[in-house]
Design an enzyme around this catalytic site. Structure first.
Site, mmCIF file in Angstrom:
data_model
loop_
_atom_site.group_PDB
_atom_site.id
_atom_site.type_symbol
_atom_site.label_atom_id
_atom_site.label_comp_id
_atom_site.label_asym_id
_atom_site.label_seq_id
_atom_site.Cartn_x
_atom_site.Cartn_y
_atom_site.Cartn_z
ATOM 1 N N TYR A 209 0.853 -1.187 0.000
ATOM 2 C CA TYR A 209 0.000 0.000 0.000
ATOM 3 C C TYR A 209 0.892 1.241 0.000
ATOM 4 C CZ TYR A 209 -3.958 -3.026 1.295
ATOM 5 O OH TYR A 209 -4.922 -4.006 1.328
ATOM 6 N N SER A 210 0.808 1.979 -1.098
ATOM 7 C CA SER A 210 1.647 3.169 -1.283
ATOM 8 C C SER A 210 3.120 2.841 -1.071
ATOM 9 C CB SER A 210 1.216 4.309 -0.354
ATOM 10 O OG SER A 210 -0.103 4.718 -0.653
#
Length: 349
Positions: free
Chosen positions: A61-62
């Site tokens: 995530y990111s």
């Protein structure tokens, strides 16, 4: 907050989990809808103040930014022993690099250490495989995960979207070899996507595995009228992806969404509260994973815990459902990669 045991474990969790995919520096993730650290911290703090102790993230995530933001916020706002953190491994963290992703022993041992460093903790409560890795023997993956638990770097293990037969095979191998067992399954389940009721949810109920639901509001579709399906915060990039997940069932979807609105109006509740409360009728569902971007969304999730959907209301909500044959392969990693490859901004979802 009324805490529950996570499956057959002794671990106490809130029956709502905060999904930290929403939190991540925009230049490392989704520039349209991900929240930077300054915007994320008040939401994490509010969730803690509301009694939520369950937080879900993933290494990809990111590209690690989600873990960093969540880790710093929890360190500042909570006692580590009071919160439950889950993170995941599978997707490429170094695209194009040998061993930069997957579920080999090398990748798992490297990525657990990287996740712990970013989270600022010496253990995670549940370490999950994000998807299966068909290029690595399942036995290699499961033994490596067992060793992560034995090393003290994870307390429990979890899995995410796959076919029920694949999950049954993994549970069998873990039992056969005496390896640490999966205690959670994070799967795709909501009023518009109920295919998991066929095999996965009965399997989890029988095996004592708790489920954590991703996309509990069907990418926001259940939180607003049908004609406003792609008007949410993530619509600029997520609309195409959501259309891939929820396609060819417009007539039944409209009927379901209209019923959600009718129940919400009659109860004086929001649509989100009704859709989340419906999930709790299935005892195998431990917690929906809510990607809250606002205080109101957190409050809706907590308020849903006080709403009991009646059998009559449930019948109205469920009656229009049409089986989604197009979703049967959505858990397969190669099919997911094919779908995401055609959608801008989702190459690394």
């Amino acid at each position: 907050m009324r805490y529950i045991k996570l499956g057959r474990t002794g671990l106490d969790v809130s029956p709502v989990a905060i999904g930290a995919m929403t939190y991540g520096e925009p230049d490392r993730g989704h520039p349209v809808w991900s929240l930077d650290e300054e915007a994320s911290r008040p939401l994490i703090k509010h969730a803690l103040e509301a009694g939520i102790n369950f937080f879900d993230t993933a290494n990809m995530y990111s590209y690690g930014s989600s873990e960093e933001i969540l880790g710093r916020a929890l360190k500042d706002f909570a006692n580590r022993d009071d919160v439950v953190i889950t993170t995941k491994v599978r997707h490429a963290m170094r695209p194009g690099s040998p061993n930069g992703g997957g579920l080999s022993r090398k990748a798992i041992m490297s990525e657990i250490d990287n996740s712990l460093r970013r989270l600022g903790t010496d253990y995670v409560d549940v370490y999950m495989i994000h998807r299966l890795d068909s290029d690595t023997p399942l036995e290699e993956t499961l033994q490596a995960l067992h060793d992560v638990v034995k090393s003290g770097k994870a307390r429990y293990l979890g899995a995410s979207s796959m076919h029920a037969w694949q999950f049954a095979k993994a549970l069998h191998l873990q039992e056969r070899h005496g390896w640490a067992r999966f205690v959670t399954m994070q799967d795709h389940y909501n009023l518009l996507a109920r295919e998991e009721e066929r095999e996965m949810l009965p399997l989890c109920a029988d095996e004592g595995v708790a489920t954590m639901v991703w996309s509990p509001l069907a990418r926001g579709r259940l939180a607003r009228p049908f004609d406003q399906a792609n008007t949410g915060e993530r619509a600029a990039t997520d609309g195409a992806y959501a259309d891939m997940l929820y396609k060819a069932n417009a007539e039944s979807d409209r009927a379901i969404i209209d019923e959600v609105g009718a129940v919400a109006d009659a109860r004086g509740m929001t649509r989100a509260q009704v859709a989340l409360a419906w999930l709790r009728r299935n005892p195998v569902v431990a917690a929906p994973v809510v990607g809250a971007r606002t205080i109101q969304q957190i409050d809706d999730a907590v308020a849903s815990l006080d709403l009991d959907i009646t059998d009559e209301e449930a019948g109205r909500l469920e009656a229009p459902y049409t089986p989604r044959h197009d979703l049967q392969g959505i858990s397969d990693e190669r099919e997911m990669e094919r779908i995401k490859a055609g959608i801008p901004g989702y190459a690394n979802l």
